[in-house]
Design a protein around this motif. Structure first.
Motif, PDB file in Angstrom:
ATOM      1  N   ILE A 221      -0.750  -9.532   0.797  1.00 38.97           N
ATOM      2  CA  ILE A 221      -0.468  -9.058   2.151  1.00 38.97           C
ATOM      3  C   ILE A 221      -0.638  -7.547   2.134  1.00 38.97           C
ATOM      4  O   ILE A 221      -0.090  -6.857   1.267  1.00 38.97           O
ATOM      5  CB  ILE A 221       0.967  -9.393   2.596  1.00 38.97           C
ATOM      6  N   ARG A 222      -1.390  -7.049   3.076  1.00 37.44           N
ATOM      7  CA  ARG A 222      -1.672  -5.624   3.066  1.00 37.44           C
ATOM      8  C   ARG A 222      -1.580  -5.062   4.472  1.00 37.44           C
ATOM      9  O   ARG A 222      -1.899  -5.733   5.437  1.00 37.44           O
ATOM     10  CB  ARG A 222      -3.093  -5.419   2.543  1.00 37.44           C
ATOM     11  N   LYS A 223      -1.124  -3.833   4.563  1.00 37.31           N
ATOM     12  CA  LYS A 223      -1.085  -3.171   5.881  1.00 37.31           C
ATOM     13  C   LYS A 223      -2.472  -2.616   6.184  1.00 37.31           C
ATOM     14  O   LYS A 223      -3.031  -1.843   5.410  1.00 37.31           O
ATOM     15  CB  LYS A 223      -0.047  -2.047   5.865  1.00 37.31           C
ATOM     16  N   ILE A 224      -3.000  -3.059   7.288  1.00 32.67           N
ATOM     17  CA  ILE A 224      -4.291  -2.543   7.751  1.00 32.67           C
ATOM     18  C   ILE A 224      -4.001  -1.517   8.834  1.00 32.67           C
ATOM     19  O   ILE A 224      -3.400  -1.858   9.863  1.00 32.67           O
ATOM     20  CB  ILE A 224      -5.163  -3.687   8.327  1.00 32.67           C
ATOM     21  N   HIS A 225      -4.387  -0.299   8.609  1.00 35.03           N
ATOM     22  CA  HIS A 225      -4.152   0.748   9.619  1.00 35.03           C
ATOM     23  C   HIS A 225      -5.262   0.727  10.656  1.00 35.03           C
ATOM     24  O   HIS A 225      -6.387   0.284  10.395  1.00 35.03           O
ATOM     25  CB  HIS A 225      -4.110   2.121   8.944  1.00 35.03           C
ATOM     26  N   ASP A 226      -4.917   1.241  11.790  1.00 31.43           N
ATOM     27  CA  ASP A 226      -5.930   1.422  12.833  1.00 31.43           C
ATOM     28  C   ASP A 226      -5.735   2.809  13.416  1.00 31.43           C
ATOM     29  O   ASP A 226      -5.118   2.984  14.450  1.00 31.43           O
ATOM     30  CB  ASP A 226      -5.776   0.332  13.907  1.00 31.43           C
ATOM     31  N   GLY A 227      -6.227   3.785  12.698  1.00 28.39           N
ATOM     32  CA  GLY A 227      -6.002   5.167  13.082  1.00 28.39           C
ATOM     33  C   GLY A 227      -4.762   5.723  12.407  1.00 28.39           C
ATOM     34  O   GLY A 227      -4.056   5.018  11.672  1.00 28.39           O
ATOM     35  N   ALA A 228      -4.498   6.981  12.708  1.00 25.75           N
ATOM     36  CA  ALA A 228      -3.438   7.693  11.993  1.00 25.75           C
ATOM     37  C   ALA A 228      -2.070   7.534  12.644  1.00 25.75           C
ATOM     38  O   ALA A 228      -1.062   7.983  12.118  1.00 25.75           O
ATOM     39  CB  ALA A 228      -3.799   9.170  11.914  1.00 25.75           C
ATOM     40  N   SER A 229      -2.033   6.874  13.804  1.00 28.87           N
ATOM     41  CA  SER A 229      -0.785   6.844  14.565  1.00 28.87           C
ATOM     42  C   SER A 229       0.246   5.867  14.014  1.00 28.87           C
ATOM     43  O   SER A 229       1.386   5.860  14.428  1.00 28.87           O
ATOM     44  CB  SER A 229      -1.101   6.449  16.006  1.00 28.87           C
ATOM     45  N   GLY A 230      -0.153   5.048  13.072  1.00 33.46           N
ATOM     46  CA  GLY A 230       0.778   4.035  12.567  1.00 33.46           C
ATOM     47  C   GLY A 230       0.458   2.661  13.102  1.00 33.46           C
ATOM     48  O   GLY A 230       1.057   1.665  12.697  1.00 33.46           O
ATOM     49  N   ASP A 231      -0.493   2.584  14.065  1.00 38.50           N
ATOM     50  CA  ASP A 231      -0.910   1.270  14.573  1.00 38.50           C
ATOM     51  C   ASP A 231      -1.595   0.486  13.459  1.00 38.50           C
ATOM     52  O   ASP A 231      -2.132   1.045  12.527  1.00 38.50           O
ATOM     53  CB  ASP A 231      -1.898   1.432  15.740  1.00 38.50           C
ATOM     54  N   GLY A 232      -1.615  -0.808  13.623  1.00 35.38           N
ATOM     55  CA  GLY A 232      -2.268  -1.656  12.625  1.00 35.38           C
ATOM     56  C   GLY A 232      -1.495  -2.937  12.474  1.00 35.38           C
ATOM     57  O   GLY A 232      -0.710  -3.312  13.348  1.00 35.38           O
ATOM     58  N   ALA A 233      -1.731  -3.623  11.398  1.00 30.71           N
ATOM     59  CA  ALA A 233      -1.062  -4.913  11.219  1.00 30.71           C
ATOM     60  C   ALA A 233      -0.988  -5.258   9.742  1.00 30.71           C
ATOM     61  O   ALA A 233      -1.819  -4.820   8.947  1.00 30.71           O
ATOM     62  CB  ALA A 233      -1.873  -5.992  11.947  1.00 30.71           C
ATOM     63  N   HIS A 234       0.036  -6.028   9.407  1.00 24.11           N
ATOM     64  CA  HIS A 234       0.091  -6.597   8.071  1.00 24.11           C
ATOM     65  C   HIS A 234      -0.707  -7.896   8.092  1.00 24.11           C
ATOM     66  O   HIS A 234      -0.509  -8.722   8.981  1.00 24.11           O
ATOM     67  CB  HIS A 234       1.540  -6.871   7.660  1.00 24.11           C
ATOM     68  N   CYS A 235      -1.596  -8.051   7.178  1.00 28.29           N
ATOM     69  CA  CYS A 235      -2.368  -9.290   7.190  1.00 28.29           C
ATOM     70  C   CYS A 235      -2.728  -9.743   5.781  1.00 28.29           C
ATOM     71  O   CYS A 235      -2.668  -8.974   4.827  1.00 28.29           O
ATOM     72  CB  CYS A 235      -3.618  -9.144   8.056  1.00 28.29           C
ATOM     73  N   GLN A 236      -3.090 -11.025   5.725  1.00 25.33           N
ATOM     74  CA  GLN A 236      -3.528 -11.598   4.452  1.00 25.33           C
ATOM     75  C   GLN A 236      -4.854 -10.983   4.050  1.00 25.33           C
ATOM     76  O   GLN A 236      -5.700 -10.720   4.893  1.00 25.33           O
ATOM     77  CB  GLN A 236      -3.730 -13.097   4.616  1.00 25.33           C
ATOM     78  N   PHE A 237      -5.026 -10.824   2.777  1.00 25.33           N
ATOM     79  CA  PHE A 237      -6.229 -10.211   2.249  1.00 25.33           C
ATOM     80  C   PHE A 237      -6.924 -11.267   1.404  1.00 25.33           C
ATOM     81  O   PHE A 237      -6.530 -11.532   0.276  1.00 25.33           O
ATOM     82  CB  PHE A 237      -5.813  -8.994   1.418  1.00 25.33           C
ATOM     83  N   LEU A 238      -7.919 -11.931   2.001  1.00 20.69           N
ATOM     84  CA  LEU A 238      -8.534 -13.099   1.343  1.00 20.69           C
ATOM     85  C   LEU A 238      -9.745 -12.648   0.515  1.00 20.69           C
ATOM     86  O   LEU A 238     -10.896 -12.922   0.859  1.00 20.69           O
ATOM     87  CB  LEU A 238      -8.945 -14.119   2.406  1.00 20.69           C
ATOM     88  N   ASN A 239      -9.461 -11.972  -0.563  1.00 19.95           N
ATOM     89  CA  ASN A 239     -10.545 -11.333  -1.314  1.00 19.95           C
ATOM     90  C   ASN A 239     -10.662 -11.827  -2.754  1.00 19.95           C
ATOM     91  O   ASN A 239     -11.372 -11.244  -3.560  1.00 19.95           O
ATOM     92  CB  ASN A 239     -10.320  -9.815  -1.342  1.00 19.95           C
ATOM     93  N   SER A 240      -9.922 -12.872  -3.090  1.00 20.26           N
ATOM     94  CA  SER A 240      -9.769 -13.182  -4.513  1.00 20.26           C
ATOM     95  C   SER A 240     -10.848 -14.098  -5.080  1.00 20.26           C
ATOM     96  O   SER A 240     -10.750 -14.516  -6.224  1.00 20.26           O
ATOM     97  CB  SER A 240      -8.385 -13.806  -4.753  1.00 20.26           C
ATOM     98  N   ASN A 241     -11.869 -14.397  -4.286  1.00 24.76           N
ATOM     99  CA  ASN A 241     -12.917 -15.267  -4.834  1.00 24.76           C
ATOM    100  C   ASN A 241     -14.231 -14.527  -5.065  1.00 24.76           C
ATOM    101  O   ASN A 241     -15.274 -15.144  -5.201  1.00 24.76           O
ATOM    102  CB  ASN A 241     -13.167 -16.463  -3.906  1.00 24.76           C
TER     103      ASN A 241
END
Lengths: 289, 281
Positions: free
Chosen positions: A75-95
């Protein structure tokens, strides 16, 4: 030897990797003039169909290879600009290590779906006499001041960081061993974290690839060929506009101030994934003209 | 023509330099090819090495007690029994064959002094924390831990004669030549650098080469993002039964100047001895 680009795309509930891969694929195909294939999963394909973009994907990609969606606790925080906006989301990168089995090409350039190829620079590497090449350096778009020690090394006392954003390899026994080793490191990520002293709470391909390369090179730094440095924005920057092979960003100084910057005819890693998706239609339309 | 390594030790109470010299000699015997594996030991008290089982690793043992601590090394040109010599610090380990370096020096040099060192991650050391004297006084960046010289060379004679004068008169030379930053102690590195500068021979005795490669294990020069007193506080030393050394995650292939004397334990000695015995069966 046939050659081509491979891009992985596994959607999560927040990020539309399918759309990112389409854009990345269009630009890679246009600027490198080689076939591009997509590795994805049934859920992402279903969404692409429902969203009406599967037709775009079918036109762009040489092959669409359906694989299994990787299981993850990342689970990783994805930022959307410097304001703190963004979302925590699954990071499906392990394959990512499955690329050796799944690629349809003998010589493959593996790129992240948020890597935009705006030049033909990587065409210089297809014929280099080196079975495996990975970027060794991260170049921030505004220079060293936003680059930390852990962008250069996987830990304070540890090995150099390689950037798995771009990886070129020839399918042979050596690279098979390499990708098997990456997979082994992924499976034992916590244990390798003890040995290599990195933060193992979130799996990173960059770290697994760095360790595998270090081990394959006899526990030493390699002075073999590598791909060019990854020019990168951070996810606190925002992709603002696109014109033919020209990206305009709003670049942050990390204090909530932005400045506009343009990248033209240079390959660039666009870390703000949400801003890529926002610009999907604009980029697609521009490239269709 | 004879070539050999020279180790000069004079035991301090708190450090068993004889043990370190013994470990180094074992590692030389284990890794260097014939003709490049001779070792001479200069020691103030030969009783200190009698306890070791394989003192045959020293081809020559020379008893000499005219100087204490590192000052004895300023007499290396006089003490060596070899025509061609590499004088080493005792707290080093050889980990592979370096005889091709020596062959180059024999063919091309009368005197050559190491002028760079490396971190355990194989980066050239650029941190000058321990080298303020050199920077402030514009001295050449010399390291005495690996010094090649030809015994009958006039250049070497002139160099070591001046070096002995500096070692004997550190205050006078500091006052005259090291005014910008006076070291607490004028050690061998400082006296070598000052000799080279006064004689203006730096380009002859320390021109850039890719070797010798010596890993210098002082804490502050490892390019870490924080200050470090001892390297072993932060990374492990792993010495295998094959005599291979890993520091942290890095396999070491170059000469390692380990600095922390307690890293050479009896177990390390036993491993090195066993390899030497097997090699000589």
């Amino acid at each position: 030897m046939n050659k081509g680009v491979v891009i992985f795309a596994h959607n999560n509930r927040t990020l539309d990797y399918g759309r990112m891969a389409i854009l990345s694929g269009i630009l890679a195909k246009k600027n490198l003039d080689v076939p591009v294939s997509l590795i994805t999963d049934p859920f992402t394909v279903d969404w692409m169909k429902e969203d009406g973009i599967f037709e775009d994907a079918s036109k762009i990609f040489d092959k669409i290879i359906i694989s299994v969606q990787p299981d993850t606790k990342n689970i990783r925080k994805i930022h959307d600009g410097a304001s703190g906006d963004g979302a925590h989301c699954q990071f499906l990168n392990s394959n990512r290590s499955n690329v050796w089995d799944l690629t349809p090409y003998e010589r493959t350039l593996l790129i992240d779906s948020d890597y935009f190829i705006l030049s033909d620079n990587l065409n210089n590497y297809w014929n280099v006499d080196c079975d495996l090449m990975i970027s060794k350096k991260y170049n921030d778009i505004i220079g060293e001041e936003r680059t930390g020690y852990l962008d250069k090394r996987i830990s304070d006392t540890g090995i150099e960081m390689l950037w798995a954003t771009t990886v070129m390899f020839t399918k042979n026994e050596y690279t098979q061993t390499f990708f098997n080793l990456v997979d082994h490191i992924r499976e034992n990520y916590e244990r390798y974290g003890d040995i290599y002293r990195y933060d193992y709470r979130v799996y990173r391909n960059d770290i697994a690839f760095s360790i595998a390369n270090h081990i394959m090179n006899g526990f030493q730094e390699s002075d073999d060929y590598s791909l060019p440095p990854v020019l990168s924005t951070i996810d606190k920057d925002m992709l603002h506009d696109y014109d033919k092979n020209k990206l305009t960003f709003l670049i942050t100084d990390l204090k909530n101030n932005y400045a506009a910057a343009t990248i033209q005819n240079k390959d660039v890693h666009v870390m703000n994934k949400l801003s890529i998706v926002r610009n999907y239609k604009k980029i697609l339309k521009m490239e269709a003209q | 023509m004879s070539f050999g390594y020279l180790i000069v030790v004079s035991d301090k109470d708190d450090t068993n330099y004889a043990r370190l010299a013994y470990a180094l000699a074992l590692s030389i015997k284990n890794t260097q090819k014939e003709g490049f594996d001779k070792v001479a030991l200069v020691i103030d008290d030969p009783e200190r090495i009698k306890q070791y089982t394989s003192t045959w690793v020293f081809d020559e043992i020379i008893t000499w007690d005219k100087e204490k601590h590192w000052d004895g090394r300023s007499w290396m040109d006089v003490l060596t029994p070899w025509d061609y010599t590499v004088c080493l610090d005792a707290d080093m380990l050889f980990l592979r064959d370096y005889s091709h370096w020596v062959q180059y020096f024999i063919d091309n040099c009368e005197l050559y002094i190491a002028n760079k060192s490396f971190t355990y991650r194989d980066e050239v050391v650029t941190d000058y924390t321990y080298r303020k004297t050199f920077v402030e006084n514009e001295l050449p960046n010399l390291y005495s831990f690996y010094t090649f010289f030809v015994k009958d060379s006039l250049l070497a004679k002139e160099f070591f004669n001046l070096n002995r004068k500096i070692v004997k008169n550190p205050i006078e030379f500091s006052n005259n030549f090291l005014q910008n930053y006076k070291p607490k102690v004028v050690g061998t590195d400082e006296s070598f650098a000052l000799s080279a500068k006064i004689l203006d021979v730096t380009d002859e005795i320390a021109y850039p080469l890719e070797f010798p490669k010596v890993v210098h294990m002082k804490g502050m020069i490892q390019n870490w993002p924080y200050p470090a007193d001892k390297v072993s506080d932060h990374v492990g030393f792993y010495f295998s039964t094959k005599g291979e050394l890993k520091i942290g995650n890095y396999q070491q292939n170059n000469i390692v100047h380990y600095v922390e004397k307690d890293l050479i334990t009896l177990e390390t000695i036993n491993i090195l001895e066993e390899i030497a015995w097997k090699k000589n069966v």
